[in-house]
Design a protein around this motif. Structure first.
Motif, PDB file in Angstrom:
ATOM      1  N   LEU A  68       0.812  -1.207   0.000  1.00  0.00           N
ATOM      2  CA  LEU A  68       0.000   0.000   0.000  1.00  0.00           C
ATOM      3  C   LEU A  68       0.848   1.261   0.000  1.00  0.00           C
ATOM      4  O   LEU A  68       0.523   2.226  -0.689  1.00  0.00           O
ATOM      5  CB  LEU A  68      -0.932  -0.003   1.218  1.00  0.00           C
ATOM      6  N   PHE A  69       1.939   1.257   0.745  1.00  0.00           N
ATOM      7  CA  PHE A  69       2.726   2.478   0.913  1.00  0.00           C
ATOM      8  C   PHE A  69       3.259   2.987  -0.427  1.00  0.00           C
ATOM      9  O   PHE A  69       3.048   4.145  -0.801  1.00  0.00           O
ATOM     10  CB  PHE A  69       3.883   2.230   1.887  1.00  0.00           C
ATOM     11  N   SER A  70       3.950   2.151  -1.149  1.00  0.00           N
ATOM     12  CA  SER A  70       4.540   2.604  -2.415  1.00  0.00           C
ATOM     13  C   SER A  70       3.472   2.873  -3.474  1.00  0.00           C
ATOM     14  O   SER A  70       3.587   3.813  -4.263  1.00  0.00           O
ATOM     15  CB  SER A  70       5.545   1.569  -2.930  1.00  0.00           C
ATOM     16  N   ILE A  71       2.423   2.062  -3.475  1.00  0.00           N
ATOM     17  CA  ILE A  71       1.369   2.245  -4.478  1.00  0.00           C
ATOM     18  C   ILE A  71       0.622   3.550  -4.250  1.00  0.00           C
ATOM     19  O   ILE A  71       0.362   4.316  -5.192  1.00  0.00           O
ATOM     20  CB  ILE A  71       0.406   1.042  -4.464  1.00  0.00           C
ATOM     21  N   ALA A  72       0.277   3.835  -3.005  1.00  0.00           N
ATOM     22  CA  ALA A  72      -0.479   5.058  -2.706  1.00  0.00           C
ATOM     23  C   ALA A  72       0.328   6.301  -3.059  1.00  0.00           C
ATOM     24  O   ALA A  72      -0.206   7.262  -3.636  1.00  0.00           O
ATOM     25  CB  ALA A  72      -0.874   5.079  -1.233  1.00  0.00           C
ATOM     26  N   LEU A  73       1.610   6.292  -2.751  1.00  0.00           N
ATOM     27  CA  LEU A  73       2.446   7.448  -3.066  1.00  0.00           C
ATOM     28  C   LEU A  73       2.612   7.620  -4.571  1.00  0.00           C
ATOM     29  O   LEU A  73       2.565   8.738  -5.102  1.00  0.00           O
ATOM     30  CB  LEU A  73       3.812   7.305  -2.390  1.00  0.00           C
ATOM     31  N   ALA A  74       2.795   6.524  -5.283  1.00  0.00           N
ATOM     32  CA  ALA A  74       2.921   6.604  -6.746  1.00  0.00           C
ATOM     33  C   ALA A  74       1.631   7.101  -7.370  1.00  0.00           C
ATOM     34  O   ALA A  74       1.647   7.882  -8.336  1.00  0.00           O
ATOM     35  CB  ALA A  74       3.300   5.236  -7.307  1.00  0.00           C
ATOM     36  N   ALA A  75       0.503   6.662  -6.834  1.00  0.00           N
ATOM     37  CA  ALA A  75      -0.792   7.102  -7.358  1.00  0.00           C
ATOM     38  C   ALA A  75      -0.979   8.601  -7.159  1.00  0.00           C
ATOM     39  O   ALA A  75      -1.466   9.302  -8.053  1.00  0.00           O
ATOM     40  CB  ALA A  75      -1.919   6.342  -6.672  1.00  0.00           C
ATOM     41  N   MET A  76      -0.591   9.116  -6.011  1.00  0.00           N
ATOM     42  CA  MET A  76      -0.742  10.543  -5.745  1.00  0.00           C
ATOM     43  C   MET A  76       0.138  11.376  -6.666  1.00  0.00           C
ATOM     44  O   MET A  76      -0.246  12.471  -7.088  1.00  0.00           O
ATOM     45  CB  MET A  76      -0.403  10.836  -4.281  1.00  0.00           C
ATOM     46  N   ARG A  77       1.305  10.865  -6.994  1.00  0.00           N
ATOM     47  CA  ARG A  77       2.189  11.610  -7.895  1.00  0.00           C
ATOM     48  C   ARG A  77       1.505  11.834  -9.243  1.00  0.00           C
ATOM     49  O   ARG A  77       1.517  12.944  -9.785  1.00  0.00           O
ATOM     50  CB  ARG A  77       3.514  10.869  -8.103  1.00  0.00           C
ATOM     51  N   VAL A  78       0.895  10.789  -9.792  1.00  0.00           N
ATOM     52  CA  VAL A  78       0.224  10.910 -11.084  1.00  0.00           C
ATOM     53  C   VAL A  78      -1.036  11.768 -10.959  1.00  0.00           C
ATOM     54  O   VAL A  78      -1.330  12.595 -11.833  1.00  0.00           O
ATOM     55  CB  VAL A  78      -0.112   9.520 -11.649  1.00  0.00           C
ATOM     56  N   LEU A  79      -1.770  11.590  -9.882  1.00  0.00           N
ATOM     57  CA  LEU A  79      -3.025  12.328  -9.694  1.00  0.00           C
ATOM     58  C   LEU A  79      -2.786  13.838  -9.714  1.00  0.00           C
ATOM     59  O   LEU A  79      -3.636  14.601 -10.191  1.00  0.00           O
ATOM     60  CB  LEU A  79      -3.669  11.903  -8.371  1.00  0.00           C
ATOM     61  N   THR A  80      -1.635  14.275  -9.198  1.00  0.00           N
ATOM     62  CA  THR A  80      -1.367  15.711  -9.057  1.00  0.00           C
ATOM     63  C   THR A  80      -0.384  16.249 -10.091  1.00  0.00           C
ATOM     64  O   THR A  80       0.063  17.387  -9.980  1.00  0.00           O
ATOM     65  CB  THR A  80      -0.811  15.999  -7.646  1.00  0.00           C
ATOM     66  N   ASP A  81      -0.051  15.451 -11.092  1.00  0.00           N
ATOM     67  CA  ASP A  81       0.888  15.877 -12.128  1.00  0.00           C
ATOM     68  C   ASP A  81       0.108  16.415 -13.325  1.00  0.00           C
ATOM     69  O   ASP A  81      -0.609  15.664 -13.982  1.00  0.00           O
ATOM     70  CB  ASP A  81       1.763  14.696 -12.558  1.00  0.00           C
ATOM     71  N   PRO A  82       0.211  17.713 -13.655  1.00  0.00           N
ATOM     72  CA  PRO A  82      -0.573  18.279 -14.759  1.00  0.00           C
ATOM     73  C   PRO A  82      -0.341  17.587 -16.095  1.00  0.00           C
ATOM     74  O   PRO A  82      -1.253  17.530 -16.927  1.00  0.00           O
ATOM     75  CB  PRO A  82      -0.091  19.738 -14.816  1.00  0.00           C
ATOM     76  N   ALA A  83       0.854  17.047 -16.303  1.00  0.00           N
ATOM     77  CA  ALA A  83       1.162  16.411 -17.576  1.00  0.00           C
ATOM     78  C   ALA A  83       0.735  14.952 -17.629  1.00  0.00           C
ATOM     79  O   ALA A  83       0.643  14.375 -18.712  1.00  0.00           O
ATOM     80  CB  ALA A  83       2.665  16.499 -17.859  1.00  0.00           C
ATOM     81  N   GLU A  84       0.460  14.352 -16.493  1.00  0.00           N
ATOM     82  CA  GLU A  84       0.189  12.913 -16.455  1.00  0.00           C
ATOM     83  C   GLU A  84      -1.206  12.563 -15.979  1.00  0.00           C
ATOM     84  O   GLU A  84      -1.651  11.421 -16.105  1.00  0.00           O
ATOM     85  CB  GLU A  84       1.205  12.217 -15.529  1.00  0.00           C
ATOM     86  N   THR A  85      -1.931  13.490 -15.416  1.00  0.00           N
ATOM     87  CA  THR A  85      -3.139  13.164 -14.675  1.00  0.00           C
ATOM     88  C   THR A  85      -4.255  12.592 -15.550  1.00  0.00           C
ATOM     89  O   THR A  85      -4.271  12.741 -16.765  1.00  0.00           O
ATOM     90  CB  THR A  85      -3.641  14.401 -13.902  1.00  0.00           C
ATOM     91  N   GLY A  86      -5.172  11.940 -14.900  1.00  0.00           N
ATOM     92  CA  GLY A  86      -6.315  11.286 -15.522  1.00  0.00           C
ATOM     93  C   GLY A  86      -6.896  10.334 -14.489  1.00  0.00           C
ATOM     94  O   GLY A  86      -6.846  10.607 -13.278  1.00  0.00           O
ATOM     95  N   ALA A  87      -7.437   9.211 -14.937  1.00  0.00           N
ATOM     96  CA  ALA A  87      -7.935   8.211 -13.996  1.00  0.00           C
ATOM     97  C   ALA A  87      -6.762   7.513 -13.329  1.00  0.00           C
ATOM     98  O   ALA A  87      -5.849   7.018 -13.995  1.00  0.00           O
ATOM     99  CB  ALA A  87      -8.806   7.194 -14.718  1.00  0.00           C
ATOM    100  N   VAL A  88      -6.780   7.496 -12.021  1.00  0.00           N
ATOM    101  CA  VAL A  88      -5.760   6.807 -11.219  1.00  0.00           C
ATOM    102  C   VAL A  88      -6.459   5.675 -10.482  1.00  0.00           C
ATOM    103  O   VAL A  88      -7.355   5.922  -9.672  1.00  0.00           O
ATOM    104  CB  VAL A  88      -5.080   7.780 -10.240  1.00  0.00           C
ATOM    105  N   THR A  89      -6.073   4.443 -10.782  1.00  0.00           N
ATOM    106  CA  THR A  89      -6.815   3.279 -10.294  1.00  0.00           C
ATOM    107  C   THR A  89      -5.945   2.422  -9.388  1.00  0.00           C
ATOM    108  O   THR A  89      -4.850   1.992  -9.778  1.00  0.00           O
ATOM    109  CB  THR A  89      -7.311   2.424 -11.470  1.00  0.00           C
ATOM    110  N   ILE A  90      -6.447   2.186  -8.181  1.00  0.00           N
ATOM    111  CA  ILE A  90      -5.815   1.251  -7.250  1.00  0.00           C
ATOM    112  C   ILE A  90      -6.807   0.128  -7.001  1.00  0.00           C
ATOM    113  O   ILE A  90      -7.840   0.324  -6.361  1.00  0.00           O
ATOM    114  CB  ILE A  90      -5.439   1.928  -5.918  1.00  0.00           C
ATOM    115  N   ALA A  91      -6.530  -1.041  -7.540  1.00  0.00           N
ATOM    116  CA  ALA A  91      -7.403  -2.203  -7.325  1.00  0.00           C
ATOM    117  C   ALA A  91      -7.120  -2.797  -5.949  1.00  0.00           C
ATOM    118  O   ALA A  91      -5.960  -3.002  -5.580  1.00  0.00           O
ATOM    119  CB  ALA A  91      -7.164  -3.239  -8.411  1.00  0.00           C
TER     120      ALA A  91
END
Length: 636
Positions: A166-189
Motif C-alpha cells: 500500500l505504501f509505495s502504491i499510494a504514493l505513486a498514485a498521488m504523484r500521477v493524480l497531481t501531475d498536470p502532464a500525467e493526470t487522468g484516472a488513477v486506479t488502485i485495485a
C-alpha cells in the motif's frame, strides 16, 4: 519508528485525508471526500474504514452516497474541473459489476486529462474462496479480473496484492493524480480480503503531505523560436484549450492578445478562456466552431496552440488550417501534446508562465491594421448571426438555439452551464456566450451520454467546497437523460441544488442528423413504437414515456413548458424561478430536432459507405469525398 495497527482500508482512508495540493498560495485537500456504493467487495474494507472515520472524525473523509458507479466518477471529474485539477473525489465500488460500471468514467477522466481516484474492489488475493461471487474465470490466465480492464483507460494502475504494498502504491498514485502532464484516472485495485487485513502503518505515511503543482518555465531556445515565429507571422491565430483554464492563464491570455491583437478560437475545453465579448475572441474553432474563428484559422500562417489536445473536432478533422505554409507553435505542459502536428516549435511549459514570457518577448509586436480590421469584421458578422439565432421566433415548437437563448438570458454571468453529449455541445460551442472562466463545462473529450446530471452535481459540490454560491445549469437531451438520471435522487438526498433543463426531441437527434449526412436517413435514432411489419422504428407513434413524471418521482421540483408561442418567455421565467429556489429544479421542454443552429463552416470526418444500394448513401459518399480533399496532414 512509531506505527499504528490498522487495516489497509483504514490506512488508505487516513492517508488520503492528509494529502494536500499546493499551487502557489492555494493549498487544498487533494481528495476531500469519497463516493461509494458498497457490496461484498468493499463493505468490510473501505466501507468499515469510512464508518470508523465518520464516528471518530466526520470531517476526516466525508462519504457521499451515489446511485450508479459510473456517475460517481462523473461527479469526481466535475469536481476536479471546477477546482482546476487541484482536487478531486475518490470512488469506491465492489467486485465485478460494481467495478466494471466505473470503466466509462475512468475513460472519460483520462480522455479529459482530469484527475479521478478509482478504488475498485477485486477478488480474494489469497484465492482461498475461488471462484467467488462475481469473479471472472479465464482458463488460460486465472489472474485476470475485471479490474484489469482499467489498465488501458487509466493513467496509473496498480493492485495491492499484499498489505505492505500500500505504501509505495499510494504514493505513486498521488504523484500521477497531481501531475498536470500525467493526470487522468488513477486506479488502485483492492482485493476484498486485503482491504480488511491489518498491518503496522508508520506515522510518517499518515502525516500531512504536500504535492506541489509543477509550473515548468519555457526553455530559452523554445521561447525564442516561438517568439520569432509569431513576430514574423502575418496572420497568427491562437487555439486556446483547457490547459489555459487549468493553469489559471486566462488573465495572461487576455493581456497577451490585447497587446498583440492576435485573435483567439477556443476548443470545447477552452470555453471561458476569454469572455465572449472580448474583441480578440472569435468563438469556438473547428467542427462545431464559428465562421469567424474558422475563417481566420483557415488563413493563419502561424497557429499558436495553448493547452490544447488538437482533437478532430478542434481541427475539423484536419480541414481547418488551410494555409499551405502553416506553422504550429504548441504550448503545453505535456510533451505528447506539444509535439502534435509534427511541429518543430514545441514549448513544453506551463501556459501561464509561457504567455507571460511571450508578452515580454513580443512587447513591440502587433498584428497589421488590415488583419485587425478583418478580425473585428468577422466578429461583428458572427455576433449578428448568434443574436438572430438566439432570438424568439414565436413558433409553436422551439429550436434548440431559441432554448439556449432563453436559458442564457435568464442566467447570471458567473453561472456554470454543464453539458456533454448530443447536438447541444455543438450548439453551445457556437452560441453560448461565456462570461466567466469557469462558466462553460462541456465534457467533449469523451462526450459521454449520461454525464450531465452527475457531472453537474460534481461541479456544484466543488463550488460549495470553495464557498462559491453560483448556480449550475445542466442542459441535457432526452437520450442522454435516459442513460443516467438516477443521481437526481442524490441531489434530493443531500440538498444539492442544480437547475436541469431537459430538452425532449424524441430520440437521438444529434446522431439522427449525422445519420442523414452519411445517407442512413436517421435509421435507429427515433424513439417510436416498433413497426412489426417493417421491423424498424421509423414510422411508429412516439412513445408515451413521461420524462417529467420520472424526474418528479425523485422528489425534485419539476416545471413543464408546454408547446406554444409563449414557450420562450415561460422558459426564461422558469429558469429565473429555479435559480431563486433553494432546491433543485428540472425544467422540461420540447424542441424541434429539424431546426438547426447556424453553420460555422466546420467539418467532421465520419466515413460514408464506399458502396451502397441506397441512393442517399451514394450521394453522401460523393459529398464526403469532396470534403476529404480539404484534409491536410498538418506537418511542420
Amino acid at each position: 519508528m512509531t506505527t499504528r495497527r490498522m487495516t489497509v482500508g483504514q490506512a488508505l482512508v487516513e492517508f488520503l485525508a492528509n494529502q494536500w495540493t499546493v499551487d502557489g498560495d492555494i493549498r487544498e485537500r487533494t481528495v476531500p471526500g469519497m463516493l461509494g456504493i458498497f457490496g461484498h467487495g468493499n463493505v468490510a474494507g473501505l466501507g468499515q474504514a469510512l464508518k470508523q472515520a465518520n464516528v471518530h472524525d466526520p470531517v476526516l473523509m466525508p462519504y457521499y452516497q451515489a446511485r450508479n458507479e459510473q456517475a460517481m466518477v462523473h461527479q469526481a471529474v466535475g469536481y476536479a474541473r471546477i477546482h482546476r485539477r487541484r482536487a478531486t473525489l475518490a470512488s469506491t465500488a465492489s467486485v465485478g459489476p460494481g467495478a466494471a460500471n466505473m470503466l466509462t468514467g475512468a475513460a472519460l477522466a483520462t480522455a479529459n486529462r482530469l484527475p479521478a481516484l478509482l478504488l475498485p474492489s477485486d477478488t480474494f488475493a489469497t484465492r482461498v474462496a475461488d471462484p467467488v461471487l462475481q469473479q471472472l474465470e479465464h482458463p488460460h490466465d486465472l489472474g485476470i479480473q475485471v479490474t484489469d480492464a482499467f489498465r488501458p483507460v487509466s493513467r496509473f494502475f496498480d493492485r495491492v496484492h499484499r498489505p505492505e504494498q500500500l505504501f509505495s502504491i499510494a504514493l505513486a498514485a498521488m504523484r500521477v493524480l497531481t501531475d498536470p502532464a500525467e493526470t487522468g484516472a488513477v486506479t488502485i485495485a483492492l482485493p476484498e480480503d486485503v482491504q480488511a487485513e491489518a498491518l503496522d502503518v508508520p506515522e510518517e505515511f499518515l502525516a500531512p503531505r504536500e504535492w506541489h503543482i509543477r509550473r515548468p518555465l519555457p526553455e530559452r531556445w523554445a521561447l525564442q523560436a516561438a517568439a520569432d515565429a509569431i513576430r514574423n507571422a502575418e496572420r497568427p491565430f491562437i487555439v486556446a484549450g483547457g490547459g489555459v483554464l487549468y493553469s489559471e492563464a486566462e488573465e495572461s491570455l487576455r493581456a497577451f492578445v490585447e497587446q498583440s491583437g492576435i485573435p483567439v478560437g477556443t476548443s470545447q475545453a477552452g470555453g471561458g478562456a476569454l469572455a465572449w465579448d472580448h474583441p480578440q475572441y472569435l468563438g469556438g474553432v473547428g467542427a462545431t466552431g464559428t465562421t469567424a474563428a474558422n475563417r481566420l484559422a483557415g488563413d493563419a500562417d502561424v497557429v499558436i496552440g495553448v493547452g490544447t489536445r488538437y482533437s478532430d473536432f478542434t481541427t475539423g478533422s484536419r480541414t481547418v488550417f488551410q494555409n499551405p505554409d502553416v506553422t504550429f507553435v504548441n504550448i503545453n505542459v505535456a510533451a505528447f501534446d506539444a509535439y502534435k502536428h509534427g511541429t518543430q516549435l514545441p514549448v513544453i511549459a506551463d501556459a501561464r508562465e509561457t504567455l507571460d514570457a511571450l508578452r515580454q518577448a513580443l512587447a513591440a509586436t502587433t498584428v497589421a491594421a488590415g488583419y485587425a480590421e478583418r478580425i473585428a469584421s468577422e466578429k461583428r458578422d458572427w455576433d449578428a448571426v448568434v443574436e438572430s439565432a438566439l432570438a424568439p421566433t414565436g413558433a409553436e415548437l422551439l429550436s434548440q438555439a431559441e432554448i439556449i437563448g432563453a436559458v442564457q438570458g435568464a442566467s447570471d454571468p458567473r453561472d456554470v452551464v454543464v453539458q456533454a453529449a448530443g447536438s447541444l455541445p455543438g450548439d453551445l460551442h457556437k452560441l453560448w456566450r461565456v462570461r466567466d472562466p469557469l462558466g462553460y463545462h462541456v465534457e467533449y473529450a469523451f462526450s459521454t451520454m449520461g454525464y450531465e446530471i452527475a457531472g453537474g452535481l460534481g461541479v456544484k459540490r466543488g463550488l460549495e467546497a470553495a464557498g462559491d454560491d453560483r448556480d449550475v445549469i445542466v442542459m441535457v437531451g432526452d437520450g442522454s437523460y435516459l442513460m443516467l438520471h438516477s443521481e437526481l435522487a442524490t441531489a434530493v438526498a443531500e440538498s444539492i441544488k442544480i437547475v436541469v433543463v431537459l430538452i425532449q426531441n424524441q430520440g437521438f437527434a444529434s446522431i439522427g442528423h449525422l445519420s442523414e449526412t452519411v445517407g442512413s436517413q436517421r435509421y435507429g435514432t427515433r424513439y417510436r413504437y416498433r413497426n412489426d411489419a417493417e421491423l424498424n422504428f421509423e414510422r411508429g407513434d412516439f412513445l408515451p414515456v413521461d420524462l417529467a413524471a420520472n424526474a418528479r418521482s425523485y422528489g425534485i421540483d419539476v416545471v413543464e413548458i408546454a408547446r406554444g408561442t409563449d414557450a420562450t418567455a415561460e422558459l426564461s421565467a422558469a429558469v429565473a424561478a429555479a435559480k431563486a429556489s433553494p432546491t433543485s429544479t428540472l425544467i422540461h421542454i420540447e424542441s424541434d430536432p429539424f431546426l438547426y443552429a447556424p453553420d460555422g463552416g466546420g467539418w467532421w470526418d465520419v466515413p460514408v459507405a464506399e458502396v451502397s444500394e441506397l441512393r442517399s448513401t451514394r450521394t453522401a459518399r460523393d459529398e464526403y469525398l469532396e470534403q476529404r480533399k480539404r484534409q491536410r496532414p498538418l506537418l511542420g
